[in-house]
Design an enzyme around this catalytic site. Sequence first.
Site, PDB file in Angstrom:
ATOM      1  N   HIS A 145      -6.248   3.318  -4.066  1.00  0.00           N
ATOM      2  CA  HIS A 145      -6.120   3.588  -2.622  1.00  0.00           C
ATOM      3  C   HIS A 145      -6.383   5.065  -2.323  1.00  0.00           C
ATOM      4  O   HIS A 145      -5.891   5.581  -1.333  1.00  0.00           O
ATOM      5  CB  HIS A 145      -4.725   3.163  -2.158  1.00  0.00           C
ATOM      6  CG  HIS A 145      -4.585   2.978  -0.676  1.00  0.00           C
ATOM      7  ND1 HIS A 145      -5.542   2.393   0.114  1.00  0.00           N
ATOM      8  CD2 HIS A 145      -3.579   3.316   0.178  1.00  0.00           C
ATOM      9  CE1 HIS A 145      -5.133   2.371   1.370  1.00  0.00           C
ATOM     10  NE2 HIS A 145      -3.951   2.927   1.443  1.00  0.00           N
ATOM     11  N   HIS A 190       3.368  -2.211   3.503  1.00  0.00           N
ATOM     12  CA  HIS A 190       3.509  -0.852   2.976  1.00  0.00           C
ATOM     13  C   HIS A 190       4.900  -0.699   2.372  1.00  0.00           C
ATOM     14  O   HIS A 190       5.899  -0.684   3.116  1.00  0.00           O
ATOM     15  CB  HIS A 190       3.287   0.164   4.101  1.00  0.00           C
ATOM     16  CG  HIS A 190       1.881   0.166   4.629  1.00  0.00           C
ATOM     17  ND1 HIS A 190       1.425  -0.757   5.534  1.00  0.00           N
ATOM     18  CD2 HIS A 190       0.819   0.975   4.334  1.00  0.00           C
ATOM     19  CE1 HIS A 190       0.145  -0.513   5.802  1.00  0.00           C
ATOM     20  NE2 HIS A 190      -0.251   0.519   5.082  1.00  0.00           N
ATOM     21  N   HIS A 242      -5.297   9.792   0.453  1.00  0.00           N
ATOM     22  CA  HIS A 242      -5.302   8.948   1.657  1.00  0.00           C
ATOM     23  C   HIS A 242      -6.102   9.538   2.826  1.00  0.00           C
ATOM     24  O   HIS A 242      -5.672   9.512   3.978  1.00  0.00           O
ATOM     25  CB  HIS A 242      -3.851   8.686   2.106  1.00  0.00           C
ATOM     26  CG  HIS A 242      -3.688   7.362   2.798  1.00  0.00           C
ATOM     27  ND1 HIS A 242      -3.798   7.217   4.166  1.00  0.00           N
ATOM     28  CD2 HIS A 242      -3.408   6.127   2.315  1.00  0.00           C
ATOM     29  CE1 HIS A 242      -3.583   5.936   4.478  1.00  0.00           C
ATOM     30  NE2 HIS A 242      -3.355   5.266   3.386  1.00  0.00           N
ATOM     31  N   ASP A 295       0.812  -1.221   0.000  1.00  0.00           N
ATOM     32  CA  ASP A 295       0.000   0.000   0.000  1.00  0.00           C
ATOM     33  C   ASP A 295       0.844   1.270   0.000  1.00  0.00           C
ATOM     34  O   ASP A 295       2.005   1.273   0.448  1.00  0.00           O
ATOM     35  CB  ASP A 295      -0.860   0.059   1.270  1.00  0.00           C
ATOM     36  CG  ASP A 295      -2.062  -0.872   1.208  1.00  0.00           C
ATOM     37  OD1 ASP A 295      -2.075  -1.770   0.351  1.00  0.00           O
ATOM     38  OD2 ASP A 295      -2.972  -0.687   2.027  1.00  0.00           O
ATOM     39  N   ASP A 296       0.193   2.330  -0.430  1.00  0.00           N
ATOM     40  CA  ASP A 296       0.625   3.727  -0.238  1.00  0.00           C
ATOM     41  C   ASP A 296       1.712   4.179  -1.200  1.00  0.00           C
ATOM     42  O   ASP A 296       2.201   5.292  -1.101  1.00  0.00           O
ATOM     43  CB  ASP A 296       1.087   3.998   1.207  1.00  0.00           C
ATOM     44  CG  ASP A 296      -0.041   3.847   2.215  1.00  0.00           C
ATOM     45  OD1 ASP A 296      -1.178   3.563   1.788  1.00  0.00           O
ATOM     46  OD2 ASP A 296       0.221   3.990   3.415  1.00  0.00           O
ATOM     47  N   TYR A 351      -6.758   3.211   5.967  1.00  0.00           N
ATOM     48  CA  TYR A 351      -6.978   2.754   7.352  1.00  0.00           C
ATOM     49  C   TYR A 351      -8.021   1.633   7.426  1.00  0.00           C
ATOM     50  O   TYR A 351      -8.450   1.273   8.518  1.00  0.00           O
ATOM     51  CB  TYR A 351      -7.393   3.927   8.265  1.00  0.00           C
ATOM     52  CG  TYR A 351      -6.580   5.169   8.007  1.00  0.00           C
ATOM     53  CD1 TYR A 351      -5.261   5.250   8.424  1.00  0.00           C
ATOM     54  CD2 TYR A 351      -7.115   6.252   7.303  1.00  0.00           C
ATOM     55  CE1 TYR A 351      -4.488   6.381   8.155  1.00  0.00           C
ATOM     56  CE2 TYR A 351      -6.361   7.376   7.029  1.00  0.00           C
ATOM     57  CZ  TYR A 351      -5.046   7.437   7.456  1.00  0.00           C
ATOM     58  OH  TYR A 351      -4.289   8.549   7.178  1.00  0.00           O
TER      59      TYR A 351
END
Length: 310
Positions: free
Chosen positions: A156, A252, A160, A105-106, A197
């Site tokens: 995603h 991540h 965020h 992720d991210d 989250y």
Amino acid sequence: MPAARAQNANALEMSVNAAYILTMKTSILPVTLALFGCAGPALSQTAPIAPVTDTTPQIEVRRAIIVEPAPVVSIDDLPRTLPPEVKRVYTECQVPGNVIAITFDDGPHPQNTPRLLDLLKERGIKAPFFLIGKSAATWPDIVRRIVAEGHEIGNHTWSHPQLTSLKESRVLSELQATHDAIVKAGGVAPLLYRPPYGATRLSQQKLIHDHFQYPAIMWDVDPLDWQQPRTVAKVHDRVLARTHSGSIILCHDIHEPTVDAMPSTLDELMAKGFHFVTVTQLINLEARSAPPQPPPVAATTSAPADSRAL
Ligand code: NI
């Protein structure tokens, strides 16, 4: 399945299904031949059988037990599109065998993501990446590389945010801008999303599914690499201890220790017999493995109240 293996499997199935084992009291050779798939014409259903008389040897005719070959699923054959029936939320999948998805992720991150891609390539592992839209727009070359090397991209959001605090219009614009950035950079449309989250309302899950046809992809294995202290040992130990068949692992790739943990983590998961697939492949495997569902029954209760699902 490779052609040679498929042929072998078919040949075995045909020979076992067609074989009638003749057990002659004077010889075990025909039985031996049939068990090894070598039954020839003399053992077939239409083979002439001498009439049984008092003066001829006793012949006992038995039908062979039909052996259904175990289903063989080739991971490479699993579709990378969603099946017709898709749940709105997945945290793990019910699948046969040690098949898992390790997600990142991210990103993309300018240093850590290319390093991770090298590690995955060395091991022939395909993984889902849930990208942040503004990072995808900033590093489109990395998005292209993720696609070119056979990985999967999920949405995603653009910046965020925690979706539960946003109006519907902002939820949709966060996802739409990211969808467009991924298509522009990588040339493929994402099929999935992961709420930042893991926070989303049931009404938002429906909104997003209706608008984008995305299922929400959560996780069942969390190495807590988003939380200090970030260490290689924590990622490695938590992933190895908690991963099971059908797991979706949350990682991540913006964090250097997470990427540092991947060589040992991936190698030990493979040593334990786990096979890595994308999330759409995992969903397809679950859909193929699910028992037939009973016909739907008309709802007699009201829909559940909107609540926050983390
Ligand atoms: Ni995130």
